[in-house]
Design an enzyme around this catalytic site. Sequence first.
Site, mmCIF file in Angstrom:
data_model
loop_
_atom_site.group_PDB
_atom_site.id
_atom_site.type_symbol
_atom_site.label_atom_id
_atom_site.label_comp_id
_atom_site.label_asym_id
_atom_site.label_seq_id
_atom_site.Cartn_x
_atom_site.Cartn_y
_atom_site.Cartn_z
ATOM 1 N N LYS A 22 0.585 8.671 3.606
ATOM 2 C CA LYS A 22 1.438 8.352 2.447
ATOM 3 C C LYS A 22 0.961 7.093 1.735
ATOM 4 O O LYS A 22 0.805 7.079 0.511
ATOM 5 C CB LYS A 22 2.892 8.153 2.914
ATOM 6 C CG LYS A 22 3.784 7.553 1.834
ATOM 7 C CD LYS A 22 5.195 7.289 2.309
ATOM 8 C CE LYS A 22 5.370 6.036 3.118
ATOM 9 N NZ LYS A 22 5.810 4.835 2.393
ATOM 10 N N ASN A 23 0.743 6.022 2.504
ATOM 11 C CA ASN A 23 0.476 4.752 1.837
ATOM 12 C C ASN A 23 -0.917 4.685 1.209
ATOM 13 O O ASN A 23 -1.153 3.878 0.319
ATOM 14 C CB ASN A 23 0.739 3.584 2.794
ATOM 15 C CG ASN A 23 2.239 3.429 3.051
ATOM 16 O OD1 ASN A 23 3.056 3.937 2.283
ATOM 17 N ND2 ASN A 23 2.590 2.745 4.127
ATOM 18 N N CYS A 117 11.835 0.369 0.905
ATOM 19 C CA CYS A 117 12.751 0.113 2.012
ATOM 20 C C CYS A 117 13.230 -1.330 2.019
ATOM 21 O O CYS A 117 12.452 -2.254 1.744
ATOM 22 C CB CYS A 117 12.053 0.430 3.329
ATOM 23 S SG CYS A 117 11.952 2.187 3.642
ATOM 24 N N ARG A 122 10.641 -8.824 -0.379
ATOM 25 C CA ARG A 122 9.301 -8.261 -0.577
ATOM 26 C C ARG A 122 8.736 -8.742 -1.915
ATOM 27 O O ARG A 122 8.699 -8.005 -2.907
ATOM 28 C CB ARG A 122 9.367 -6.726 -0.490
ATOM 29 C CG ARG A 122 9.826 -6.277 0.886
ATOM 30 C CD ARG A 122 9.874 -4.792 1.050
ATOM 31 N NE ARG A 122 8.570 -4.193 1.191
ATOM 32 C CZ ARG A 122 8.369 -2.878 1.323
ATOM 33 N NH1 ARG A 122 9.377 -2.063 1.306
ATOM 34 N NH2 ARG A 122 7.145 -2.399 1.454
ATOM 35 N N PRO A 123 8.283 -10.001 -1.946
ATOM 36 C CA PRO A 123 7.800 -10.573 -3.208
ATOM 37 C C PRO A 123 6.501 -9.914 -3.686
ATOM 38 O O PRO A 123 5.808 -9.266 -2.897
ATOM 39 C CB PRO A 123 7.548 -12.044 -2.855
ATOM 40 C CG PRO A 123 7.387 -12.081 -1.390
ATOM 41 C CD PRO A 123 8.155 -10.926 -0.816
ATOM 42 N N ASP A 125 4.332 -11.926 -5.577
ATOM 43 C CA ASP A 125 3.608 -13.097 -6.107
ATOM 44 C C ASP A 125 2.092 -12.987 -5.913
ATOM 45 O O ASP A 125 1.324 -13.440 -6.767
ATOM 46 C CB ASP A 125 4.140 -14.383 -5.456
ATOM 47 C CG ASP A 125 4.029 -14.350 -3.939
ATOM 48 O OD1 ASP A 125 4.576 -13.407 -3.333
ATOM 49 O OD2 ASP A 125 3.384 -15.236 -3.359
ATOM 50 N N GLN A 126 1.644 -12.373 -4.813
ATOM 51 C CA GLN A 126 0.195 -12.295 -4.569
ATOM 52 C C GLN A 126 -0.472 -11.282 -5.506
ATOM 53 O O GLN A 126 -1.618 -11.459 -5.900
ATOM 54 C CB GLN A 126 -0.100 -11.938 -3.109
ATOM 55 C CG GLN A 126 0.434 -12.949 -2.116
ATOM 56 C CD GLN A 126 -0.111 -14.353 -2.369
ATOM 57 O OE1 GLN A 126 -1.308 -14.568 -2.456
ATOM 58 N NE2 GLN A 126 0.791 -15.314 -2.528
ATOM 59 N N ILE A 327 5.809 -9.472 10.364
ATOM 60 C CA ILE A 327 5.453 -9.122 8.977
ATOM 61 C C ILE A 327 6.669 -9.171 8.047
ATOM 62 O O ILE A 327 6.626 -9.804 6.991
ATOM 63 C CB ILE A 327 4.817 -7.704 8.900
ATOM 64 C CG1 ILE A 327 3.683 -7.547 9.919
ATOM 65 C CG2 ILE A 327 4.346 -7.400 7.478
ATOM 66 C CD1 ILE A 327 2.423 -8.332 9.649
ATOM 67 N N ARG A 397 11.162 10.421 2.990
ATOM 68 C CA ARG A 397 10.163 9.731 2.152
ATOM 69 C C ARG A 397 8.804 9.665 2.817
ATOM 70 O O ARG A 397 7.788 9.477 2.130
ATOM 71 C CB ARG A 397 10.623 8.289 1.883
ATOM 72 C CG ARG A 397 11.801 8.190 0.974
ATOM 73 C CD ARG A 397 12.161 6.761 0.729
ATOM 74 N NE ARG A 397 10.979 5.993 0.365
ATOM 75 C CZ ARG A 397 10.952 4.690 0.241
ATOM 76 N NH1 ARG A 397 12.047 4.009 0.458
ATOM 77 N NH2 ARG A 397 9.861 4.071 -0.091
HETATM 78 C C1 EPZ Z 1 2.883 -1.825 2.741
HETATM 79 O O1 EPZ Z 1 3.932 -2.545 2.119
HETATM 80 C C2 EPZ Z 1 3.464 -0.505 3.140
HETATM 81 N N1 EPZ Z 1 3.986 0.143 1.946
HETATM 82 C C3 EPZ Z 1 4.586 -0.715 4.159
HETATM 83 O O2 EPZ Z 1 4.990 0.559 4.609
HETATM 84 C C4 EPZ Z 1 4.051 -1.498 5.351
HETATM 85 O O3 EPZ Z 1 5.134 -1.830 6.197
HETATM 86 C C5 EPZ Z 1 3.375 -2.784 4.879
HETATM 87 O O4 EPZ Z 1 2.369 -2.487 3.888
HETATM 88 C C6 EPZ Z 1 2.704 -3.561 6.002
HETATM 89 O O5 EPZ Z 1 1.726 -2.757 6.618
HETATM 90 C C7 EPZ Z 1 3.156 0.763 1.108
HETATM 91 O O6 EPZ Z 1 1.945 0.834 1.315
HETATM 92 C C8 EPZ Z 1 3.765 1.405 -0.075
HETATM 93 P P1 EPZ Z 1 2.475 -6.141 2.356
HETATM 94 P P2 EPZ Z 1 3.593 -3.807 1.234
HETATM 95 O O7 EPZ Z 1 2.234 -6.543 0.954
HETATM 96 O O8 EPZ Z 1 2.302 -3.583 0.544
HETATM 97 C C9 EPZ Z 1 4.345 -10.545 2.148
HETATM 98 C C10 EPZ Z 1 6.470 2.273 5.107
HETATM 99 O O9 EPZ Z 1 7.397 2.401 5.939
HETATM 100 N N2 EPZ Z 1 3.980 -10.532 0.710
HETATM 101 O O10 EPZ Z 1 1.308 -5.875 3.233
HETATM 102 O O11 EPZ Z 1 4.801 -4.098 0.423
HETATM 103 C C11 EPZ Z 1 5.456 -9.551 2.460
HETATM 104 O O12 EPZ Z 1 6.719 -10.089 2.176
HETATM 105 C C12 EPZ Z 1 6.337 0.973 4.350
HETATM 106 O O13 EPZ Z 1 5.637 3.168 4.856
HETATM 107 C C13 EPZ Z 1 4.146 -11.679 -0.046
HETATM 108 O O14 EPZ Z 1 4.629 -12.711 0.446
HETATM 109 O O15 EPZ Z 1 3.435 -4.883 2.368
HETATM 110 C C14 EPZ Z 1 5.216 -9.285 3.927
HETATM 111 O O16 EPZ Z 1 5.787 -10.313 4.686
HETATM 112 C C15 EPZ Z 1 7.440 0.033 4.657
HETATM 113 N N3 EPZ Z 1 3.771 -11.655 -1.361
HETATM 114 C C16 EPZ Z 1 3.701 -9.372 4.057
HETATM 115 O O17 EPZ Z 1 3.254 -10.084 2.896
HETATM 116 C C17 EPZ Z 1 3.227 -10.562 -1.956
HETATM 117 O O18 EPZ Z 1 2.899 -10.608 -3.155
HETATM 118 C C18 EPZ Z 1 2.984 -8.049 4.108
HETATM 119 O O19 EPZ Z 1 3.410 -7.220 3.025
HETATM 120 C C19 EPZ Z 1 3.045 -9.399 -1.173
HETATM 121 C C20 EPZ Z 1 3.431 -9.408 0.168
#
Ligand code: EPZ
Length: 432
Positions: A22-23, A117, A122-123, A125-126, A327, A397
């Site tokens: 999915k992702n 979810c 879930r910012p 900013d990056q 995470i 989903r």
């Molecule tokens: C992806 O979410 C997946 N979603 C999530 O899967 C998965 O849990 C996650 O990666 C971690 O592996 C999709 O691919 C659509 P991150 P994502 O950016 O991209 C922080 C599922 O169940 N962060 O890797 O949103 C964030 O808060 C879902 O399939 C910032 O601070 O996750 C977190 O603590 C749920 N600023 C960490 O980084 C940003 O701009 C990792 O988040 C972006 C992220």
Amino acid sequence: MNQYVIKGGTPLVGEVEIGGAKNAALGILAGALLANETVEIENVPDLRDTNVMLDALRSIGAYVEKVDRHTVKVNGSTISTTLLDIDSIKKIRGSYYFAGALLGKYKNAEVALPGGCNIGSRPVDQHIKGFRALGAKVDIEHGCIVADAEKLKGSHIYLDVVSVGATINVMLASVMAEGQTYIENAAKEPHVVDVANFLNSMGASIKGAGTDVIRIRGVEKLHGCHYSIIPDQIEAGTFMLAAAVTKGDVLVKNIIPKHLESITSKLLEIGCEVEESDDAIRVVSSKPFRTTQVKTLPYPGFPTDMQPQIVVALGLAEGTSIVTESIFENRFKYVDELTRLGANIKVEGNTAVIEGVSRYTGANLTAPDLRAGAALVVAGLAANGFTSIDDIHYVERGYEDFPEKLRSLGADIEIVTDDKELQEFKLKAMNR
Ligand code: EPZ
């Protein structure tokens, strides 16, 4: 009131085929708009989130054809707007990839901020930092990410946190930027690598995906391609855990065992037998579980998306286990639901202290999010008696044909829509 109803206690036995990731699909479907030629993508899982991505592509004018249940053709040459604000995309996380892809191709994007979810703050900013480093002006206006650039120029981007979403989004935005882009502290998840491979098959020049530093040399344009999405690591892991907690024997097929190493190693630690072959893993579980410690980490660490499922297993181990979620800040909400099944788990901050119990007993539960919902199903399969689970739209989903696949392994699970169907299921199940 769609609910899963489960009569637990049957060991899962047999073989199950895992679908596309999915992702990865979410990044790839957005990336498909980057070319003005037809891109044919196979192994697209048929899920609500991927179908929302296809609707979003249609809504901006892209040509989208479903060739069969898991194959789609996308052609971005007919796109007529860079404004994407349909209601459905606000509910899914992957919608933010349209910001990167539209910005990368048209130097302009106006995309509704993502949902997904509720597992903590879930910012984005990056993502925004990356777009700005490429030369875009980025603002949040009226609930949308608005990004605009005269031209995009390659840059060095250091991500302050390892983010799957930001890594993929910056790749999408920079594949056609002028010069070289470096993403440092990049996410290394298999789906990040898959999106990079997909973009390369469209003519992009991305090197280093799967390591901490991704190098992208901008190309003038991308072309059509045929691509098949990798298998879903988390769907596979969920079935491995379902085999384990039901004391079953399941061959999980059509997977990449390397992507599952962190899960395999925890299953071995708690006392399961795990056999790997080229594209399958067999999990056999016959002994009481031993305890262990788990900390979720970016890949190749233990995935946060498997944290609820491993907690379900450790809840049945002999002794005390500790699981630390590093995470997301709010990913233990399902623990109250597990408690209804008899689990003994105390959550303190980002740590769960799990005192194993000898068995779970069925109860009425509510899925709080996608992976936790799947974990509650796994728990229900192991529990004595009947378990019902509400809010299954979360689970739908991320898991295609979940009840059907589980039934093919011998599970007693149905979707019921009202109380009458629920009672009928119970009556039939008691006579089986
Ligand atoms: C992806 O979410 C997946 N979603 C999530 O899967 C998965 O849990 C996650 O990666 C971690 O592996 C999709 O691919 C659509 P991150 P994502 O950016 O991209 C922080 C599922 O169940 N962060 O890797 O949103 C964030 O808060 C879902 O399939 C910032 O601070 O996750 C977190 O603590 C749920 N600023 C960490 O980084 C940003 O701009 C990792 O988040 C972006 C992220």
